[in-house]
Scaffold this motif. Structure first.
Motif, PDB file in Angstrom:
ATOM      1  N   ILE A   7       0.849  -1.206   0.000  1.00 54.52           N
ATOM      2  CA  ILE A   7       0.000   0.000   0.000  1.00 54.52           C
ATOM      3  C   ILE A   7       0.875   1.243   0.000  1.00 54.52           C
ATOM      4  O   ILE A   7       0.695   2.165  -0.796  1.00 54.52           O
ATOM      5  CB  ILE A   7      -0.941  -0.004   1.226  1.00 54.52           C
ATOM      6  N   LEU A   8       1.865   1.232   0.893  1.00 58.60           N
ATOM      7  CA  LEU A   8       2.753   2.393   1.026  1.00 58.60           C
ATOM      8  C   LEU A   8       3.501   2.636  -0.277  1.00 58.60           C
ATOM      9  O   LEU A   8       3.573   3.774  -0.776  1.00 58.60           O
ATOM     10  CB  LEU A   8       3.735   2.136   2.173  1.00 58.60           C
ATOM     11  N   GLY A   9       4.086   1.585  -0.833  1.00 61.11           N
ATOM     12  CA  GLY A   9       4.896   1.721  -2.042  1.00 61.11           C
ATOM     13  C   GLY A   9       4.073   2.249  -3.202  1.00 61.11           C
ATOM     14  O   GLY A   9       4.490   3.175  -3.917  1.00 61.11           O
ATOM     15  N   LEU A  10       2.869   1.703  -3.404  1.00 67.06           N
ATOM     16  CA  LEU A  10       2.043   2.136  -4.529  1.00 67.06           C
ATOM     17  C   LEU A  10       1.556   3.564  -4.329  1.00 67.06           C
ATOM     18  O   LEU A  10       1.450   4.327  -5.284  1.00 67.06           O
ATOM     19  CB  LEU A  10       0.852   1.182  -4.699  1.00 67.06           C
ATOM     20  N   ALA A  11       1.277   3.927  -3.063  1.00 65.99           N
ATOM     21  CA  ALA A  11       0.799   5.285  -2.800  1.00 65.99           C
ATOM     22  C   ALA A  11       1.896   6.301  -3.044  1.00 65.99           C
ATOM     23  O   ALA A  11       1.641   7.459  -3.372  1.00 65.99           O
ATOM     24  CB  ALA A  11       0.279   5.400  -1.370  1.00 65.99           C
ATOM     25  N   ARG A  12       3.145   5.865  -2.888  1.00 63.22           N
ATOM     26  CA  ARG A  12       4.253   6.814  -2.985  1.00 63.22           C
ATOM     27  C   ARG A  12       4.810   6.959  -4.399  1.00 63.22           C
ATOM     28  O   ARG A  12       5.776   7.686  -4.582  1.00 63.22           O
ATOM     29  CB  ARG A  12       5.384   6.338  -2.075  1.00 63.22           C
ATOM     30  N   VAL A  13       4.218   6.232  -5.343  1.00 66.95           N
ATOM     31  CA  VAL A  13       4.706   6.370  -6.719  1.00 66.95           C
ATOM     32  C   VAL A  13       4.515   7.825  -7.151  1.00 66.95           C
ATOM     33  O   VAL A  13       3.413   8.361  -7.035  1.00 66.95           O
ATOM     34  CB  VAL A  13       3.934   5.417  -7.646  1.00 66.95           C
ATOM     35  N   PRO A  14       5.567   8.485  -7.641  1.00 64.58           N
ATOM     36  CA  PRO A  14       5.455   9.910  -7.988  1.00 64.58           C
ATOM     37  C   PRO A  14       4.388  10.134  -9.050  1.00 64.58           C
ATOM     38  O   PRO A  14       4.222   9.313  -9.969  1.00 64.58           O
ATOM     39  CB  PRO A  14       6.845  10.248  -8.546  1.00 64.58           C
ATOM     40  N   ALA A  15       3.681  11.251  -8.895  1.00 66.98           N
ATOM     41  CA  ALA A  15       2.596  11.561  -9.823  1.00 66.98           C
ATOM     42  C   ALA A  15       3.115  11.669 -11.249  1.00 66.98           C
ATOM     43  O   ALA A  15       2.411  11.316 -12.205  1.00 66.98           O
ATOM     44  CB  ALA A  15       1.899  12.853  -9.400  1.00 66.98           C
ATOM     45  N   GLU A  16       4.355  12.160 -11.431  1.00 62.04           N
ATOM     46  CA  GLU A  16       4.907  12.324 -12.781  1.00 62.04           C
ATOM     47  C   GLU A  16       4.966  10.991 -13.511  1.00 62.04           C
ATOM     48  O   GLU A  16       4.694  10.898 -14.699  1.00 62.04           O
ATOM     49  CB  GLU A  16       6.330  12.909 -12.746  1.00 62.04           C
ATOM     50  N   VAL A  17       5.338   9.930 -12.750  1.00 65.83           N
ATOM     51  CA  VAL A  17       5.445   8.614 -13.376  1.00 65.83           C
ATOM     52  C   VAL A  17       4.098   8.192 -13.918  1.00 65.83           C
ATOM     53  O   VAL A  17       3.970   7.739 -15.063  1.00 65.83           O
ATOM     54  CB  VAL A  17       5.966   7.583 -12.348  1.00 65.83           C
ATOM     55  N   VAL A  18       3.053   8.370 -13.071  1.00 68.65           N
ATOM     56  CA  VAL A  18       1.709   7.979 -13.474  1.00 68.65           C
ATOM     57  C   VAL A  18       1.267   8.804 -14.676  1.00 68.65           C
ATOM     58  O   VAL A  18       0.753   8.278 -15.677  1.00 68.65           O
ATOM     59  CB  VAL A  18       0.722   8.162 -12.306  1.00 68.65           C
ATOM     60  N   GLU A  19       1.505  10.132 -14.606  1.00 67.26           N
ATOM     61  CA  GLU A  19       1.085  10.998 -15.705  1.00 67.26           C
ATOM     62  C   GLU A  19       1.794  10.635 -17.001  1.00 67.26           C
ATOM     63  O   GLU A  19       1.177  10.548 -18.066  1.00 67.26           O
ATOM     64  CB  GLU A  19       1.372  12.465 -15.362  1.00 67.26           C
ATOM     65  N   ALA A  20       3.091  10.399 -16.901  1.00 67.24           N
ATOM     66  CA  ALA A  20       3.860  10.058 -18.094  1.00 67.24           C
ATOM     67  C   ALA A  20       3.290   8.803 -18.742  1.00 67.24           C
ATOM     68  O   ALA A  20       3.128   8.730 -19.966  1.00 67.24           O
ATOM     69  CB  ALA A  20       5.328   9.850 -17.730  1.00 67.24           C
ATOM     70  N   ALA A  21       2.983   7.809 -17.886  1.00 69.84           N
ATOM     71  CA  ALA A  21       2.460   6.562 -18.423  1.00 69.84           C
ATOM     72  C   ALA A  21       1.113   6.788 -19.093  1.00 69.84           C
ATOM     73  O   ALA A  21       0.841   6.256 -20.173  1.00 69.84           O
ATOM     74  CB  ALA A  21       2.323   5.528 -17.307  1.00 69.84           C
TER      75      ALA A  21
END
Lengths: 315, 666
Positions: B202-216
Motif C-alpha cells: 500500500i505504502l509503495g504504490l501510494a508513494r509512486v510519484p505523480a509524474e510517473v503515473v502521468e507520463a504513463a
C-alpha cells in the motif's frame, strides 16, 4: 460415590481388565503388515521420553520396520495420533495430558496399549535447606511447625508458606490436599514444567528452602538432590483430592493394529526399566553422550530383553 | 455538551462514589460469576462444526504443502553444510559486500559449532516455503486496497488483528484444520507474515510519484499497463522492504509455532530447553535464531536497497553458485554418510554455560532475593491490591487508621486543588491516580473502569473506537475474564511505566553519547530477535515463579521501543532549530528539556505506543512463569482443548492491543 453405584463400574473394569489380559497374552505372532511404510514415532520434550522412544524404534527396526522419529508437543501429539500422522507415543505421563487425551480417547481414534512399566512416583519434594528449617521431615507434620511455615513464606503468600504447584492446567490435587489437611500453605501454580525445574535447580544450588509437587523418574532429579515428604492421608478413591503414582502409558493410533500388527504387538509388550532409564538420562544430560549412542548401546547390551518381544510377535 | 474537563471530573466523582459504595455492594469490586455468559461454550458449539466442514480442504492444503516442504528440507539436509554455507556467503557478498560476507562466515561457523545446523536448515525450509504465498497474498491484498481505497480501513483492521492475536490462541483451530505436523506452523507463519507485505505494498504504490503515473497515461497506457509497467517498478524498492519484513515475521512465528512439533526445527530446541530449564542449550539455540535473523535481514535488505553497488557481478555470482552446488552434490555422492558436523562440542559448551549460571545464581542469590522482596512489598503488592489492601499487619506490619485515610485523601485532594488553576488535566489525573492507588488496580470497581474506557474511546476515536471498545469490554466482562483482565492491565501498566522510565533514560543517554548508543544497539537487536523463552530461565532462577518474574520477562522485551524511539526522536530533531537554540545561549540541559524533547514528542509518543503493544504481546509468554492474566487463560484453554476459551482470551488480548494503539495514536 456410593457403593451401590460403584459396584457395576468395578465389575465392568474387572471385565475390561480380563479382556486386556487376554489380548495382551504373548505369542500372538502376527504379520508385519505394511512394513515398507514408515512408522512415525512421537518424540516429546524430555530426555526420558526420547530414550524410551529411540529404543522402541530400534526394536521395531530389528523386527523389520522402517521408523521415523518426529518431534511433537505434549498436547498437539494427540491430534497427530488421532489422524495417523503419528503412529505411536511410548511414554505418556497421564497426570499432565489435560482434557485433550480423554477427548481423543473417547473419539476412538487413539488406543492406550498399556503401561510402559516405569516405577513412577508423584508427591511433594523439598530441598536440603528445607530439611534444616523443618526438622522432622520427611514426616508431613513437620511442615505444620510455625518456624517451617515462616521459612517457606514469601510476600505473595504471607502469612502462609509457599507451595509450588503444577501449572494451572494440570489440576489442583496438591492444593486440595493442603486444604483438606488444613495446612498453612498457599499453592502457587508454576505456569510450566520449565518454571518448576528452573526453581528447583536454583533452590538446590542456592541452598534455599523450597516445597513443591513433583514426579519421578525425572531428568532433573539426576542432578538435584531432594527429599520426598511422607504424604498426609487422603482418600485414594478420590483422584481430585489425592496424589497416587501416575500411570505412564503407551498410546498408538487406532489404525495401527491393522496396518502393522506385529509392531502393535511389540509395542504392547515393550517395557522400560526405571533404573536403566535413569542411568541413560544421566549419560545424556551429565556426560554429554548423544541420544542415539545411548540407545544403540542399550540395544547391543540387552538383546535378552527385547529379542523375546520381537520373536513373540513376528511370524 | 459538557467541556472535556468537566466530563472527566464527573467521571471521577462517579468512580469515587463506586469505591465508597463497594464495601457495601460486593458486586462492584469483582464482577459476579453468575452474570457471565457462556461465550466460550457458544463459540465451541458454533465454531466446531464450521471447522469440521473446513477440515477437508484444510487437510488437502496441508498435504499439498507437505510434499514440497519435505523435498526442500531433504535437499537442504542432503547437501553437505560447507556447500550451503558457501552459497549463503556468496549471497551476502552479492547483496552487500565483504563486511556482510564475514558476518555470514562467523554466524554459520557458530551454528555448526553449536551443533544446530540441521535444525537451522529445517527452520529455513519452513521460512522459505512460507515466503511465496505470504508475498503473493500480501501483494494482492495491498494492490486491491490501493485500487479500491474504500476497503483499505477494513484491510488495515484485519491486518492489526492478524498481528496481535497470540499464536497460542489459535493453535487448537490450526490443529483441527491442518492436522499435526509442519503445515499448521507454515500456515500460522503465512498469516503472521502477510500484514507487513500488505502495508509495504500500500505504502509503495501510494508513494509512486505523480509524474510517473502521468507520463504513463500520456503514453496511452491501459490501466493494467499503468499498474504493472509503471507503478510496480516504481514501487519496487518498497515492495522489497515488504519481502524483507515478511521473512522476519515468518521466522519469528515459526519459532513460536514449533510448540506443535513435527519438524525438529530450531524453535523446538528452544522450547525443549525451556522445559528442562537448560539455559546453555536455550541460549545457544536462541543465538542461532539471532544469527539467522541477522543474515536473512541483511541479505534481503541488501537486495532491496535501491542504490546497491555489488562487488560480485551477476556472471561471477552464477559461476560461483554453480560451483558450490556441484561440489556439494559430488561430495555427497562420494561420501553419502559423512555429516561433517562436530558432535559433542555444542553440548559441552551448553553444559558449561549452565554451570556458570548456577554459580551466578548462588553468588548473587541473596541480592536478587532482597531486590525481589523489596519491589514486591513496596511496589507490586500495593499497586495490585491497593494501599487499603497492603496496609495490614501481615503485609506492612500495621493496621490502617482512619486518620491515615484522611491524610491520604487530603494530600491528593489538596494537590489536585492547587494544580487545578494552572494545569487542570494534571489535577484530574492526580485524583484518578490517588483513587486507583487506594483500591489497587485489580480491585478498582469495574463499572468505573468501563466508564473511563468508553469515555476515553469516544473522546479520542469517535463512534468507531467506542464500538470497538464496547465490544472488547463485553467480551472480557461477559466471557468471565474480568479478573484475568485486571491482572493483565496491572502487569502491563507497571511494565510500561517502568520501561518508559528506564528505557527512556537509556535512550536519552544513547542520544547524547555515541559510545552508549554503540553499546545499546546490539543489545536491543538481541532482545528483540532472541526468542523470549530464553530470558525466562535466568529470570526464574533469580526471582522464582510469580508476578515479579513475569514483570521482568515482559520488560526485557518491551524496553526496546522506548530506547530506540527516544534516541531516534532526539537525534533527528531539526539541526537548524538546535543551532538556533545554541545561538540564543541555551545550556545543554535547556537544549534537551526545552527544545529537543518537546520537538521529539510525536516520535516518543509512537515509542510509548509500541511499548504497550510489545508488553501486551508478551502476556502469553509471561504466563509460562505463573501469572493469572489473560495469557494464562490461553494456556489453560490449550490444556483443556477448549477452542472457545482460547479464542475469547486471544481476541481479548488482540483487542486490548488495538484499542491501546488507537487511543494513543491521535
Amino acid at each position: 460415590m456410593t457403593r451401590l453405584t460403584s459396584l457395576p463400574t468395578t465389575t465392568g473394569r474387572a471385565l475390561l481388565a480380563g479382556i486386556a489380559v487376554l489380548s495382551a497374552l504373548p505369542s500372538q505372532a502376527a504379520e508385519l503388515g505394511a512394513a515398507d511404510e514408515t512408522i512415525q514415532m512421537a518424540m516429546l520434550e524430555w530426555t526420558g521420553n526420547n530414550i524410551s522412544t529411540q529404543i522402541a524404534g530400534r526394536i521395531l527396526e530389528k523386527a523389520g520396520y522402517k521408523v521415523e522419529y518426529v518431534t511433537a508437543g505434549n498436547f498437539p501429539q494427540f491430534s497427530g495420533l488421532s489422524d495417523g500422522t503419528l503412529d505411536a507415543s511410548v511414554e505418556i505421563w497421564m497426570m499432565n495430558v489435560g482434557d485433550v487425551y480423554p477427548k481423543a480417547l473417547e473419539s476412538g481414534l487413539i488406543e492406550n496399549i498399556g503401561t510402559l512399566g516405569l516405577r513412577s512416583r508423584e508427591g511433594w519434594i523439598y530441598t536440603k535447606a528445607t530439611a534444616e528449617a523443618c526438622p522432622g521431615l520427611p514426616d508431613w507434620h513437620a511442615l505444620m511447625e510455625p518456624a517451617c511455615v515462616a521459612a517457606l513464606a514469601t510476600p505473595d503468600t504471607l502469612p502462609n508458606g509457599r507451595f509450588l504447584d503444577y501449572p494451572a492446567d494440570w489440576g489442583a490435587r496438591s492444593a486440595n490436599m493442603l486444604a483438606d489437611n488444613a495446612m498453612p500453605y498457599t499453592a502457587i501454580p508454576a505456569g510450566s514444567e520449565g518454571a518448576m525445574v528452573a526453581e528447583l535447580r536454583a533452590a538446590a544450588a542456592g541452598n534455599t528452602p523450597l516445597l513443591m509437587t513433583f514426579w519421578e523418574p525425572h531428568f532433573v532429579l539426576a542432578d538435584v538432590e531432594v527429599g520426598w515428604v511422607d504424604m498426609p492421608p487422603c482418600d485414594q478413591a478420590n483422584l481430585e483430592r489425592c496424589i497416587v503414582p501416575p500411570p505412564v502409558d503407551k498410546v498408538v493410533w487406532a489404525g495401527m493394529k491393522d496396518k502393522w500388527p506385529a509392531a502393535y504387538g511389540i509395542l504392547t509388550d515393550f517395557r522400560m526399566d526405571t533404573d536403566q532409564q535413569q542411568q541413560m538420562m544421566l549419560a545424556v544430560s551429565e556426560k554429554g553422550e548423544s541420544l542415539q549412542a545411548v540407545a544403540d548401546k542399550w540395544i547391543a547390551e540387552n538383546e535378552a530383553v527385547w529379542r523375546p518381544w520381537v520373536d513373540a510377535n513376528v511370524k | 455538551m459538557a467541556s472535556p474537563l468537566f466530563r472527566w471530573l464527573l467521571l471521577f466523582l462517579f468512580c469515587l462514589a463506586l469505591v465508597l459504595a463497594s464495601p457495601f455492594l460486593p458486586w462492584l469490586a469483582a464482577f459476579p460469576q453468575g452474570w457471565t455468559l457462556p461465550l466460550a461454550d457458544v463459540l465451541n458449539t458454533w465454531a466446531l462444526p464450521v471447522f469440521d466442514i473446513l477440515q477437508g480442504p484444510g487437510r488437502a492444503l496441508a498435504a499439498g504443502l507437505d510434499l514440497p516442504l519435505r523435498g526442500l528440507r531433504a535437499a537442504l539436509e542432503w547437501l553437505p553444510w560447507p556447500a550451503l554455507a558457501g552459497i549463503v556467503v556468496l549471497l551476502a557478498l552479492r547483496a552487500s559486500g565483504w563486511q556482510l560476507a564475514v558476518v555470514a562466515i562467523i554466524a554459520q561457523a557458530g551454528i555448526v559449532a553449536g551443533g544446530y545446523w540441521p535444525q537451522a536448515m529445517n527452520t529455513l525450509a519452513i521460512v522459505l516455503m512460507s515466503l511465496p504465498p505470504a508475498v503473493l497474498i500480501g501483494f494482492a491484498l495491498g494492490a486491491a486496497a490501493h485500487r479500491w481505497p474504500r476497503i483499505e480501513p477494513a484491510t488495515v483492521a484485519a491486518l492489526d488483528v492478524m498481528q496481535t492475536l497470540p499464536a497460542f490462541a489459535y493453535l487448537i483451530p490450526l490443529l483441527i484444520l491442518f492436522g499435526f505436523g509442519p503445515a499448521p506452523g507454515l500456515v500460522a507463519g503465512v498469516v503472521f507474515a502477510v500484514p507487513p507485505m500488505v502495508r509495504n505494498t500500500i505504502l509503495g504504490l501510494a508513494r509512486v510519484p505523480a509524474e510517473v503515473v502521468e507520463a504513463a497515461q500520456m503514453c496511452g497506457a491501459t490501466s493494467g499497463q499503468l499498474f504493472w509497467l509503471a507503478k510496480v517498478p516504481a514501487a519496487r524498492s518498497q515492495l522489497l522492504v515488504g519481502v524483507n519484513q515478511t521473512v522476519m515475521a515468518s521466522l519469528s512465528m515459526v519459532i513460536i509455532v514449533a510448540v506443535i512439533g513435527g519438524f525438529n526445527d530450531i524453535g523446538w530446541e528452544v522450547l525443549s530447553a525451556m522445559r528442562g530449564a537448560e539455559l546453555g542449550r536455550s541460549l545457544m539455540s536462541g543465538l542461532v535464531i539471532v544469527a539467522m535473523a541477522i543474515l536473512l535481514d541483511r541479505i534481503t535488505l541488501g537486495f532491496a536497497s535501491p542504490g546497491r553497488t555489488t562487488i560480485l557481478g551477476q556472471k561471477k555470482f552464477r559461476i560461483a553458485f554453480g560451483a558450490f552446488v556441484i561440489a556439494g552434490v559430488v561430495t555427497r555422492l562420494i561420501l553419502p554418510e559423512v555429516t561433517f558436523l562436530p558432535d559433542a562440542l555444542g553440548r559441552n559448551l551448553a553444559r558449561s554455560i549452565d554451570a556458570t549460571l548456577m554459580d551466578f545464581v548462588v553468588a548473587t542469590g541473596p541480592f536478587f532475593a532482597a531486590l525481589r522482596d523489596g519491589l514486591n512489598y513496596g511496589l507490586m503488592l500495593p499497586l495490585r491490591i491497593g494501599l487499603l489492601g497492603a496496609a495490614t499487619p501481615t503485609v506492612w506490619g500495621f493496621t490502617l487508621m482512619p486518620w491515615m485515610i484522611a491524610a491520604y485523601a487530603i494530600v491528593f485532594a489538596g494537590g489536585a486543588f492547587i494544580l487545578w488553576r494552572r494545569t487542570p488535566t494534571l489535577a484530574i489525573a492526580i485524583l484518578f491516580v490517588g483513587l486507583a492507588l487506594a483500591t489497587g488496580i485489580t480491585r478498582f470497581p469495574w463499572p468505573g473502569v468501563v466508564a473511563m474506557a468508553l469515555v476515553a474511546a469516544w473522546a479520542s476515536g469517535g463512534p468507531r473506537l467506542f464500538a470497538m471498545t464496547s465490544g472488547a469490554l463485553g467480551l472480557i466482562i461477559f466471557g468471565g475474564l474480568w479478573a484475568a483482565f485486571t491482572q493483565s492491565a496491572y502487569l502491563t501498566a507497571l511494565a510500561v511505566v517502568l520501561c518508559v522510565l528506564i528505557g527512556g533514560a537509556l535512550g536519552l543517554l544513547a542520544a547524547e553519547n555515541d559510545r552508549a548508543s554503540a553499546i545499546l544497539r546490539p543489545i536491543n537487536d538481541a532482545l528483540q530477535t532472541m526468542p523470549q523463552f530464553v530470558f525466562l530461565i535466568p529470570a526464574l532462577m533469580l526471582f522464582r515463579v510469580g508476578e515479579f518474574t513475569a514483570l521482568i520477562a515482559i520488560m526485557l522485551y518491551a524496553i526496546v521501543p522506548p530506547m530506540r524511539y527516544v534516541e531516534h526522536g532526539l537525534r533527528n530533531v531539526s539541526p537548524a532549530l538546535v543551532e538556533a537554540a545554541v545561538q540564543m545561549g541555551a545550556t545543554r540541559s535547556q537544549l534537551l528539556w526545552q527544545v529537543k524533547l518537546p520537538l521529539a514528542r510525536p516520535v516518543i509518543r509512537l515509542g510509548i505506543n509500541q511499548t504497550i503493544m510489545a508488553a501486551i504481546s508478551m502476556l502469553v509468554i509471561a504466563a509460562l512463569v505463573g501469572t493469572r492474566d489473560l495469557g494464562q487463560q490461553v494456556f489453560i484453554a490449550l490444556g483443556k482443548a477448549d477452542l472457545g476459551l482460547g479464542l475469547v482470551a486471544g481476541f481479548a488480548i488482540a483487542l486490548l492491543a488495538l484499542i491501546a494503539d488507537r487511543l494513543l495514536r491521535d
